[in-house]
Design an enzyme around this catalytic site. Structure first.
Site, mmCIF file in Angstrom:
data_model
loop_
_atom_site.group_PDB
_atom_site.id
_atom_site.type_symbol
_atom_site.label_atom_id
_atom_site.label_comp_id
_atom_site.label_asym_id
_atom_site.label_seq_id
_atom_site.Cartn_x
_atom_site.Cartn_y
_atom_site.Cartn_z
ATOM 1 N N ASP A 44 0.856 -1.187 0.000
ATOM 2 C CA ASP A 44 0.000 0.000 0.000
ATOM 3 C C ASP A 44 0.893 1.238 0.000
ATOM 4 O O ASP A 44 1.774 1.367 0.848
ATOM 5 C CB ASP A 44 -0.906 -0.023 1.248
ATOM 6 C CG ASP A 44 -1.999 1.027 1.177
ATOM 7 O OD1 ASP A 44 -2.221 1.582 0.086
ATOM 8 O OD2 ASP A 44 -2.632 1.283 2.218
ATOM 9 N N HIS A 98 -9.698 -1.922 -7.541
ATOM 10 C CA HIS A 98 -9.550 -0.724 -6.699
ATOM 11 C C HIS A 98 -8.818 0.390 -7.457
ATOM 12 O O HIS A 98 -9.272 1.534 -7.499
ATOM 13 C CB HIS A 98 -8.808 -1.112 -5.418
ATOM 14 C CG HIS A 98 -8.532 0.023 -4.500
ATOM 15 N ND1 HIS A 98 -9.540 0.821 -3.985
ATOM 16 C CD2 HIS A 98 -7.365 0.532 -3.993
ATOM 17 C CE1 HIS A 98 -9.001 1.749 -3.207
ATOM 18 N NE2 HIS A 98 -7.683 1.601 -3.195
HETATM 19 C C1 HEM Z 1 -9.829 -0.916 2.740
HETATM 20 C C2 HEM Z 1 -9.424 0.213 2.246
HETATM 21 C C3 HEM Z 1 -8.306 0.327 1.234
HETATM 22 C C4 HEM Z 1 -7.305 -0.550 0.918
HETATM 23 C C5 HEM Z 1 -7.025 -1.928 1.504
HETATM 24 C C6 HEM Z 1 -6.521 0.075 -0.119
HETATM 25 C C7 HEM Z 1 -5.415 -0.510 -0.720
HETATM 26 C C8 HEM Z 1 -4.744 0.019 -1.806
HETATM 27 C C9 HEM Z 1 -3.694 -0.638 -2.518
HETATM 28 C C10 HEM Z 1 -3.155 -2.032 -2.193
HETATM 29 C C11 HEM Z 1 -3.288 0.181 -3.528
HETATM 30 C C12 HEM Z 1 -2.229 -0.093 -4.607
HETATM 31 C C13 HEM Z 1 -0.857 0.341 -4.284
HETATM 32 C C14 HEM Z 1 -0.685 1.835 -4.152
HETATM 33 O O1 HEM Z 1 -0.560 2.563 -5.154
HETATM 34 O O2 HEM Z 1 -0.717 2.304 -3.024
HETATM 35 C C15 HEM Z 1 -4.084 1.392 -3.418
HETATM 36 C C16 HEM Z 1 -3.962 2.488 -4.237
HETATM 37 C C17 HEM Z 1 -4.694 3.642 -4.113
HETATM 38 N N1 HEM Z 1 -5.738 3.860 -3.250
HETATM 39 FE FE1 HEM Z 1 -6.441 2.559 -1.885
HETATM 40 N N2 HEM Z 1 -7.058 1.305 -0.409
HETATM 41 C C18 HEM Z 1 -8.149 1.500 0.396
HETATM 42 C C19 HEM Z 1 -8.975 2.612 0.443
HETATM 43 C C20 HEM Z 1 -8.820 3.722 -0.340
HETATM 44 C C21 HEM Z 1 -9.652 4.899 -0.265
HETATM 45 C C22 HEM Z 1 -10.819 5.094 0.713
HETATM 46 C C23 HEM Z 1 -9.170 5.783 -1.196
HETATM 47 C C24 HEM Z 1 -9.644 7.178 -1.559
HETATM 48 C C25 HEM Z 1 -10.597 7.845 -0.959
HETATM 49 C C26 HEM Z 1 -8.032 5.151 -1.842
HETATM 50 C C27 HEM Z 1 -7.264 5.741 -2.816
HETATM 51 C C28 HEM Z 1 -6.202 5.139 -3.448
HETATM 52 C C29 HEM Z 1 -5.401 5.784 -4.479
HETATM 53 C C30 HEM Z 1 -5.562 7.210 -5.003
HETATM 54 C C31 HEM Z 1 -4.463 4.843 -4.906
HETATM 55 C C32 HEM Z 1 -3.373 5.035 -5.987
HETATM 56 C C33 HEM Z 1 -3.901 4.613 -7.320
HETATM 57 C C34 HEM Z 1 -2.870 4.794 -8.427
HETATM 58 O O3 HEM Z 1 -2.488 5.956 -8.701
HETATM 59 O O4 HEM Z 1 -2.448 3.789 -9.006
HETATM 60 N N3 HEM Z 1 -7.866 3.908 -1.296
HETATM 61 N N4 HEM Z 1 -4.965 1.269 -2.375
#
Ligand code: HEM
Length: 307
Positions: free
Chosen positions: A148, A221
């Site tokens: 993450d 996601h």
């Molecule tokens: C259970 C809740 C969540 C989990 C387990 C989770 C997990 C992840 C993972 C594994 C990634 C891919 C690796 C990375 O680029 O960091 C990611 C990307 C991302 N997440 Fe989440 N996330 C969660 C909630 C959220 C929420 C609530 C938001 C926004 C309100 C969010 C926004 C983002 C964004 C903007 C990215 C980067 C996407 C990119 O540019 O490729 N996430 N998240």
């Protein structure tokens, strides 16, 4: 530009702690809470000295819309309580809160030291309504097993993404904060094959490599939160952390942005209320059990609350 609270732009630390406080109703409780938390960054630095003065213990303090309005009389342009969402991806609850404290810490003992001093100083002016002690899991993974933070903005981009600028001069140097606690259904998630899990996230489990466009589902996601407007991707600075005990495991999601509109757009696409009929597959395996929007003012505006 007024100085921002430094923690907003730092790299994540291995033992963060998050507190949401609710102040008592009385004017006295309100003033005491504001005075105590405005001094928190200062004495967090003192406690950092106990740990050898490495400068890695930092407190960021943010406020809910109603509390800020009552205590300061004005309001950042876009600060309002979080609107709950109800969609096929579940319910994004809005549980509120007056003060949000984000402790960046490398050591759990020092985070606890700060929290206990905070409680002692607050006495009964405010109560803790949410408390999460995070930890770094393996190589910065969420408990789903995926790294993450891969696409978090780099150090040189964070200020531009997270800090309010000329668009709201009175509040320049401040930052909007979304904080939500998610509880994962680990058993259900564990029943998926690695390929299915990778399809839910949109990245490879081993190394966080993004799945190619022709393979990555529209419900992944990453597909839901990557939003392009006028040729530019909307960005936020994430500081989320896993937390766990034997009865509950999940992610405490924390992100900073110069506008809360970006949070709203991402949440709508995740929970399935954006109007395209899709929702984030990841949301089928986790539930938001708390959620609130806060504003972390500049150092100057925070200090002024204590005067
Ligand atoms: C259970 C809740 C969540 C989990 C387990 C989770 C997990 C992840 C993972 C594994 C990634 C891919 C690796 C990375 O680029 O960091 C990611 C990307 C991302 N997440 Fe989440 N996330 C969660 C909630 C959220 C929420 C609530 C938001 C926004 C309100 C969010 C926004 C983002 C964004 C903007 C990215 C980067 C996407 C990119 O540019 O490729 N996430 N998240």
């Amino acid at each position: 530009m007024p100085a921002n609270q430094p923690g907003i732009l730092l790299d994540p630390t291995p033992a963060p702690m998050f507190l949401v406080l609710r102040a008592g109703e009385s004017e006295d409780a309100l003033r005491t809470t504001a005075r105590v938390v405005s001094a928190l960054p200062e004495w967090t630095a003192e406690i950092d000295m106990l740990g050898g003065g490495r400068g890695t213990l930092r407190a960021t303090v943010a406020f809910g819309a109603e509390f800020w309005k009552r205590i300061a009389g004005d309001s950042p342009k876009r600060l309002a309580p979080l609107e709950p969402l109800d969609g096929p991806g579940g319910r994004a609850v809005a549980t509120g809160g007056d003060v949000f404290v984000h402790l960046h810490s490398e050591r759990r003992d020092l985070s606890i030291e700060v929290a206990l001093r905070l409680l002692a100083e607050l006495d009964d002016a405010a109560e803790v309504v949410e408390e999460v002690q995070g930890f770094r899991y393996l190589d910065s993974r969420d408990l789903t097993g995926f790294i993450d933070g891969t696409e978090n903005p780099g150090a040189d981009e964070r200020a531009d993404v997270a800090l309010v600028g000329d668009e709201d001069p009175e509040f320049a140097g401040g930052s909007y904060v979304l904080a939500q606690r998610y509880v994962h259904n680990m058993r259900y998630w564990g029943r998926l094959s690695r390929e299915e899990q990778e399809g839910a996230i949109g990245r490879m489990k081993a190394d966080s490599e993004e799945l190619p466009d022709d393979v990555r589902p529209a419900t992944a996601h990453v597909s839901r939160v990557v939003i392009e407007e006028d040729g530019r991707e909307l960005e936020i600075v994430r500081h989320s952390s896993p937390y766990a005990d034997t009865s509950e495991q999940g992610l405490f999601f924390v992100a900073y942005c110069r506008t809360p509109v970006t949070f709203h757009k991402m949440l709508a696409r995740m929970f399935g209320t954006s109007g395209d009929g899709l929702h984030d597959r990841l949301m089928d395996f986790t539930e938001a059990v708390s959620g609130a929007l806060f504003f972390a003012p500049s150092e100057e505006r925070l200090a002024a609350l204590g005067e």
